[in-house]
Design an enzyme around this catalytic site. Sequence first.
Site, PDB file in Angstrom:
ATOM      1  N   PHE A   1      34.184  31.903  46.696  1.00  0.00           N
ATOM      2  CA  PHE A   1      34.169  32.722  45.355  1.00  0.00           C
ATOM      3  C   PHE A   1      35.287  32.543  44.582  1.00  0.00           C
ATOM      4  CE2 PHE A   1      31.946  34.942  48.894  1.00  0.00           C
ATOM      5  CZ  PHE A   1      30.842  35.289  48.446  1.00  0.00           C
TER       6      PHE A   1
ATOM      7  N   GLU B   1      39.785  58.994  45.791  1.00  0.00           N
ATOM      8  CA  GLU B   1      40.363  58.974  44.806  1.00  0.00           C
ATOM      9  C   GLU B   1      39.355  59.278  43.585  1.00  0.00           C
ATOM     10  OE1 GLU B   1      41.563  55.258  42.950  1.00  0.00           O
ATOM     11  OE2 GLU B   1      39.948  54.228  43.426  1.00  0.00           O
TER      12      GLU B   1
ATOM     13  N   ASN C   1      38.192  58.606  39.727  1.00  0.00           N
ATOM     14  CA  ASN C   1      38.311  57.669  38.524  1.00  0.00           C
ATOM     15  C   ASN C   1      38.005  58.456  37.459  1.00  0.00           C
ATOM     16  OD1 ASN C   1      39.040  55.369  39.946  1.00  0.00           O
ATOM     17  ND2 ASN C   1      37.164  55.000  40.648  1.00  0.00           N
TER      18      ASN C   1
ATOM     19  N   GLU D   1      47.295  56.497  55.870  1.00  0.00           N
ATOM     20  CA  GLU D   1      46.294  57.317  56.304  1.00  0.00           C
ATOM     21  C   GLU D   1      45.572  56.678  57.344  1.00  0.00           C
ATOM     22  OE1 GLU D   1      44.331  58.046  52.643  1.00  0.00           O
ATOM     23  OE2 GLU D   1      42.922  56.452  52.888  1.00  0.00           O
TER      24      GLU D   1
ATOM     25  N   LYS E   1      47.789  58.108  43.613  1.00  0.00           N
ATOM     26  CA  LYS E   1      47.042  58.396  45.032  1.00  0.00           C
ATOM     27  C   LYS E   1      47.654  59.344  45.654  1.00  0.00           C
ATOM     28  CE  LYS E   1      44.619  53.890  45.396  1.00  0.00           C
ATOM     29  NZ  LYS E   1      43.420  53.973  45.020  1.00  0.00           N
TER      30      LYS E   1
ATOM     31  N   GLU F   1      35.450  59.437  44.205  1.00  0.00           N
ATOM     32  CA  GLU F   1      35.016  58.662  45.344  1.00  0.00           C
ATOM     33  C   GLU F   1      35.457  59.075  47.047  1.00  0.00           C
ATOM     34  OE1 GLU F   1      35.488  54.312  43.210  1.00  0.00           O
ATOM     35  OE2 GLU F   1      37.292  54.949  44.470  1.00  0.00           O
TER      36      GLU F   1
HETATM   37  P1  ADP Z   1      41.257  50.923  44.830  1.00  0.00           P
HETATM   38  O1  ADP Z   1      41.886  52.043  43.940  1.00  0.00           O
HETATM   39  O2  ADP Z   1      42.205  49.760  45.232  1.00  0.00           O
HETATM   40  O3  ADP Z   1      39.900  50.563  44.527  1.00  0.00           O
HETATM   41  P2  ADP Z   1      40.412  52.898  47.017  1.00  0.00           P
HETATM   42  O4  ADP Z   1      41.423  53.949  47.559  1.00  0.00           O
HETATM   43  O5  ADP Z   1      39.567  53.463  45.980  1.00  0.00           O
HETATM   44  O6  ADP Z   1      41.220  51.767  46.486  1.00  0.00           O
HETATM   45  O7  ADP Z   1      39.736  52.181  47.982  1.00  0.00           O
HETATM   46  C1  ADP Z   1      38.986  51.026  48.015  1.00  0.00           C
HETATM   47  C2  ADP Z   1      38.157  50.434  49.352  1.00  0.00           C
HETATM   48  O8  ADP Z   1      38.969  50.418  50.345  1.00  0.00           O
HETATM   49  C3  ADP Z   1      36.993  51.738  49.794  1.00  0.00           C
HETATM   50  O9  ADP Z   1      36.056  51.563  49.006  1.00  0.00           O
HETATM   51  C4  ADP Z   1      37.129  51.304  50.902  1.00  0.00           C
HETATM   52  O10 ADP Z   1      36.272  50.588  51.284  1.00  0.00           O
HETATM   53  C5  ADP Z   1      38.838  50.986  51.516  1.00  0.00           C
HETATM   54  N1  ADP Z   1      39.281  52.080  52.187  1.00  0.00           N
HETATM   55  C6  ADP Z   1      40.061  52.648  51.371  1.00  0.00           C
HETATM   56  N2  ADP Z   1      40.907  53.372  52.226  1.00  0.00           N
HETATM   57  C7  ADP Z   1      40.322  53.492  53.378  1.00  0.00           C
HETATM   58  C8  ADP Z   1      40.322  54.210  54.631  1.00  0.00           C
HETATM   59  N3  ADP Z   1      41.474  55.181  54.650  1.00  0.00           N
HETATM   60  N4  ADP Z   1      39.714  53.821  55.772  1.00  0.00           N
HETATM   61  C9  ADP Z   1      38.834  52.740  55.651  1.00  0.00           C
HETATM   62  N5  ADP Z   1      38.539  52.060  54.524  1.00  0.00           N
HETATM   63  C10 ADP Z   1      39.260  52.567  53.226  1.00  0.00           C
END
Ligand code: ADP
Length: 662
Positions: free
Chosen positions: A348, A288, A290, A200, A116, A275
């Site tokens: 769940f 990120e 994928n 962040e 990341k 994403e």
């Molecule tokens: P992972 O790879 O573990 O799935 P992600 O970075 O894709 O993690 O984030 C997954 C979810 O977490 C996002 O869809 C969002 O809902 C939440 N999220 C991630 N970063 C942030 C952020 N900076 N602010 C608010 N929500 C976040």
Amino acid sequence: MFKKILIANRGEIACRVMRTAKRMGIKTVAVHSDADAMALHVREADEAVAIGGSAAAESYLKIERIVEACKQTGAEAVHPGYGFLSENRAFAAALEEAGIAFIGPGTHAIAAMGDKIESKKLAKAAGVSTVPGYMGVIADGDEAVKIAREIGYPVMIKASAGGGGKGMRLAKNDAEAKEGFRSATNEARSSFGDDRVFIEKYIEEPRHIEIQVLGDAHGNVIYLGERECSIQRRHQKVIEEAPSPFLDAATRAAMGAQAVALAKAVEYKSAGTVEFIVDRDRNFYFLEMNTRLQVEHPVTEEVTGLDLVELMIRVAYGEKLPITQADVKLKGHAIEARVYAEDPLRGFVPSIGRLTRYRPPEGQGVRVDTGVYEGAEITMFYDPMIAKLVTYGADRKDATHRMAQALDAFAIRGVNHNIGFLAAIMGRERFTSGRLSTDFIATEFPDGFQGAALSRDEADQLVSIAAVAQHRITTRDLGAASGPHKPAVPADWTVLVGPPPRARREVHVVPGADGTYAVTLDGHTRQILTQWAPGVGLFEAKIDGVGITLQIDRAGAVLTLFRSGAATEMRVVSHAVGALTGLMPVKTPPDLSKFLLSPMPGLLVSVAVAEGQDVKAGEELAVVEAMKMENVLRAERDGKVKKIAASPRESLAVDQVIIEFE
Ligand code: ADP
């Protein structure tokens, strides 16, 4: 074109890939673990190779076994699906070395996007907007607090190697930043063997919107619109749709252009997903990338009319993309709901067991991607997804309506499932009006899911349907006793609703010709038309001209009707029996408060207390492992342990007694 490919995966995605391969005239090879010897993906493949034990680490994650299976069967290429080895650089490299094509991006793109922190830096350099924050590695809790203050609370602490929502903590103040740093670091170390975390800005009430990209080995990259995946539970997607009800054409084009720029920066040559999170003002920020086919890819396929798996296979073979950006047209609306083996009524917790009934819905605009069949077993070894239910319609309203109906018709028995919960989401005004954000589930279901509540009219319709169902059962039984063509006669019924003390409803049923019934309840008459026959699980009818589908289970005299996420138990009896039932004593259920019961089937890992010990509320009592997750069971109140009824390493049934209290 490839003559034979191997699918290094299991479940629905393995079946999904094979479906396209077959259509393209490509032979398929499945690999499977011991637990999956009878799985659907094994049955559907042309050949299958057993690659090891049931735990993924002993089979689906064994690179050398899969390479060996390719050599053994002559497979020229491997599709990795999602999860398992799909984003594993060493796997792609091992295949390359063996001269086998990887149906995915190059190792460089996998490596660059697998981290990341690195991918965020790369995205920024490619002109992609990123979440404001600190992109370095953080040394300790004090530094975390310092950086969090600079960014401004609330902040998100994230593991650089993170995935699947793990290693992520929200912090609203110094104390939470310190604690979040500690727990995110620990979780990252134990889950990924890499404890680097970064911080962040936390984007409030964000939407998760992602762009599907597609590249080839000739430098062409296009984007196929977006998917909105804001309906999440614990940062894991539950419902996805395309297009997003929130994006306008300009934002879509801007996000698409950035996603393509990022893909080009890493010479992306397959299907991938960029994403973003999007705030209330439609500012979007990169999350990120994928580097694989996404679980929710079907919604993109439905609105673009493209087969993503086919395109992945073609570009992996070296073909040029057959379409340009101008050819990509979005039409209609698609929604995907992830059907899981879990119990939404009990927080769940995952559910395992045999699918004693599995009847997916069918019909126009309904697509079901699955890896199971009736009689198959959901085991504790893998992700508990049963199926992906996808509906398509001319617009969002149409697709939502189809989804609600398809959920009502989706029959699954033998394991607990989340269909009722999914149906309840479809019924929420906030969903139908498209006001989505990633906290949708947390705010719409603040106390978890207790089962859906029916409106007064829906409840009355169910009472009327139960009376008609019983009327048809009785008519058929009488017909069987005294020969066919026994005329159906009007009748009065008492419908006893729910568990004791049951509500009593008086219903008058007048049968007409060809399955029509005039059903009167509380002075209101409904016209019900149905051809339902006793023994059929789906009850299809028209009520005052409006179509309705629901499920009926019959156990002895009890009918259970399932609709819109609610299950209602009813007994339909004669007036005389109904009157007498009111006089029956109510049986009180046994007092289980003196026992610690296993909330799920699983393995007892440890017991933290001893016989005779005093425990305080909140104290750890035992740990039960299920679906690779450890669940700590705690004392609900103070007490004294009388007896330990189960021992560590024992496998537990749901509701099995672990500890008895005085
Ligand atoms: P992972 O790879 O573990 O799935 P992600 O970075 O894709 O993690 O984030 C997954 C979810 O977490 C996002 O869809 C969002 O809902 C939440 N999220 C991630 N970063 C942030 C952020 N900076 N602010 C608010 N929500 C976040």
